[in-house]
Design a protein around this motif. Structure first.
Motif, short mmCIF file in Angstrom:
data_model
loop_
_atom_site.label_atom_id
_atom_site.label_comp_id
_atom_site.label_asym_id
_atom_site.label_seq_id
_atom_site.Cartn_x
_atom_site.Cartn_y
_atom_site.Cartn_z
N THR A 168 34.17 33.85 33.63
CA THR A 168 33.26 34.10 34.75
C THR A 168 33.72 35.24 35.65
O THR A 168 32.92 36.10 36.03
CB THR A 168 33.09 32.81 35.57
OG1 THR A 168 32.56 31.79 34.71
CG2 THR A 168 32.14 33.02 36.74
N ALA A 187 27.90 31.36 31.09
CA ALA A 187 29.12 30.56 31.10
C ALA A 187 29.38 29.96 29.72
O ALA A 187 28.45 29.60 28.99
CB ALA A 187 29.00 29.44 32.13
N ALA A 195 33.96 27.12 35.04
CA ALA A 195 33.00 28.20 35.30
C ALA A 195 32.29 28.00 36.63
O ALA A 195 32.08 28.95 37.39
CB ALA A 195 31.99 28.27 34.16
N GLN A 218 25.10 33.09 37.48
CA GLN A 218 25.74 32.47 36.31
C GLN A 218 24.79 31.44 35.73
O GLN A 218 24.27 30.59 36.45
CB GLN A 218 27.06 31.80 36.68
CG GLN A 218 27.74 31.13 35.50
CD GLN A 218 29.20 30.78 35.80
OE1 GLN A 218 30.10 31.33 35.21
NE2 GLN A 218 29.41 29.85 36.71
#
Length: 525
Positions: A168, A187, A195, A218
């Protein structure tokens, strides 16, 4: 400050529980489900993330180098503030020991701070100025200036084997953010809790820096689904990936089939040959054997720079080295691998080696739990090395190749696929042979080591972590070190642009204080 773990996507800087398919995190030790469960990012949530990244691009790319440097440092600080929680969850999700995760956290924050230093040093901007020559004959020369600009939002794929340094907030994310590119991370499903913790640290730094939320998102989901959607999205300008050859090539195909193709910087597979020359075996065979077994079994062999093949002369000293390798490997115990799937792939690779024209040099003992296979070393003749033995086995499975002459060794090295690294063990009496190998190795690898081991990649201004295909999809780049920023930049030239409209880095007064190449000479601030 203790936090309650919540596995969530981050959409434009804000946590989102996700409304896609429910997925269970699992413990590396035995594959048992872990709480909390998490949900994949839905198409609607993905659309918000991609749209926010595109909207944030022009704002973020216009920030000065000090703003971006301070932002990277805030990310590092926020990760350190979550250090204990990251380690605790990482041990369960990955099976890696706490000390390894703590060291990796230091590498992760260190590379964020390295890119802050890169930004402040300024040569990343590629500032060049050729002043106008109005009186030049037969034709005047215009005023020409050049700088590097960011490509656009970058898709980063988290790696299984480095839940911090290549995931990440890893090197791809750090270098892309340094370049002025918003980032959307896919992720890795092997460590979703880690993550989420790291993602929260980045989102906190985005907010504290006063940047648009779209600078970082993310997402969660399978590579076949959300990963492919990321690479195909027209708002994505480049891709950073670390993983399998099959996964990397799948992303490359998607990127090249777009109406506007984009670069994919994929680090894929490498067997990292270690060549031992005759005088080196005579001088220090026992130490080489010990170093090899240590490097091979480090972290259950789950490093992209793991020494997959050891090339040893057929001699009495070579036999002694091999005997010592056998003795040491038999004394080693397996370690838990990162995921049940990685363990399964390792077993398949070992079984394929058993079925090939090989002999077992030595095999250790399985470790505790169902996913801690015994380390093993095979032996084969260099003449039999081919496709059946050339594939990477991700884990502590080594192959020793025996060679009879310098000519055979040269042919073996020349026939290798592209690799991340190659190592040469050479005493002074070997230097003439080594001199002949160096040009061949330069065509085959990204990093050449002498009398050392490839596991352990320094994060510095000089490091190259890349190599010819299939080690990477683009041999001109590195994913580690200061030069990694260059992957996410492209050149733009400015001809006769009025001084008041020029970008800061190519102005005569140089307000950012970057190095400039003026009329061919370097001018330092």
């Amino acid at each position: 400050m203790e936090r309650t773990l919540s596995i969530h996507s981050i959409i434009a800087g804000a946590p989102v529980a996700g409304s896609g398919e429910e997925i269970s995190a699992v413990a590396a030790f035995d594959g048992a489900p872990l709480e909390p469960a998490y949900r994949a990012t839905s198409p609607e949530e993905f659309e918000r993330a991609a749209s926010a990244a595109a909207d944030a691009f022009d704002v973020y790319r216009a920030t000065d180098h000090e703003t971006r440097a301070a932002f990277l440092e805030r990310i590092a600080d926020a990760i350190e503030a979550r250090g204990a929680e990251i380690t605790e969850r990482g041990v369960v999700e990955t099976g890696l020991p706490a000390a390894r995760l703590e060291n990796e956290r230091g590498r992760t924050t260190g590379q964020l701070r390295l890119f802050a230093a890169v930004l402040r040093e300024g040569s990343w901007a590629g500032a060049r100025i050729d002043r106008a020559l109005p009186d030049r004959a037969p034709a005047p020369r215009p005023d020409l200036r050049r700088r590097l600009v960011p490509l656009g939002p970058v898709a980063v794929f988290g790696a299984s084997n480095f839940p911090l340094a290549f995931s990440t907030a890893g090197g791809d994310t750090a270098s892309a953010l340094a370049a002025g590119c918003p980032v959307i991370v896919k992720a890795h499903q092997g460590h979703p809790g880690v993550a989420s913790l790291i993602g929260d640290a980045i989102a906190e730094a985005v907010e504290a820096s006063g940047l648009p939320g779209g600078v970082f998102s993310q997402v969660f989901g399978s590579g076949r689904d959300i990963g492919q959607r990321l690479v195909a999205d027209p708002r994505i300008g480049a891709v950073g990936f670390t993983g399998s050859r099959a996964g990397g090539l799948s992303l490359v195909r998607t990127a090249q089939q777009r109406p506007v193709p984009i670069p994919v910087y994929a680090e894929m597979s490498s067997i990292n040959p270690v060549v031992v020359l005759p005088a080196a075996v005579e001088a220090d065979g026992g130490a080489i054997a010990a170093g090899y077994v240590d490097s091979l079994t480090l972290g259950s062999g789950q490093f992209c720079t793991n020494p997959g093949i050891l090339v040893v002369p057929r001699s009495a000293a070579g036999d002694e080295l091999l005997g010592r390798v056998a003795e040491l490997v038999r004394g080693r115990t397996g370690q838990t691998m990162l995921t049940p799937g990685i363990h399964s792939a390792f077993r398949e690779g070992v079984d394929a080696r058993r079925s090939a024209d090989t002999a077992i040099v030595g095999e250790g003992a399985p470790g505790e739990g169902p996913h801690a296979p015994a380390p093993i070393v095979f032996e084969a003749d260099a003449a039999s090395f081919g496709d059946a033995l050339a594939d990477e086995v991700f884990g502590a499975a080594g192959l020793v190749l025996r060679y009879d002459s310098a000519e055979q060794l040269h042919g073996l090295v020349a026939g290798l696929e592209g690799q991340l690294t190659a190592t040469v063990f050479a005493a002074e009496a070997d230097h003439e042979v080594a001199r002949g190998l160096l040009p061949v190795l330069e065509r085959r690898v990204g990093r050449i080591l002498f009398n050392g081991w490839p596991t352990g990649v320094e994060v510095t201004w000089t490091m190259v972590h890349g190599g010819p295909f299939p080690a990477t999809s683009d041999s001109r780049s590195t994913s580690v070190g200061a030069a990694a920023i260059e992957r996410f930049l492209r050149p733009v030239a400015y001809q006769n642009v009025p001084a008041g409209l020029l970008p800061e880095v190519v102005r005569d007064d140089n307000p950012w204080g970057v190095p400039q190449r003026v009329d061919g000479g370097i001018v330092l601030p």
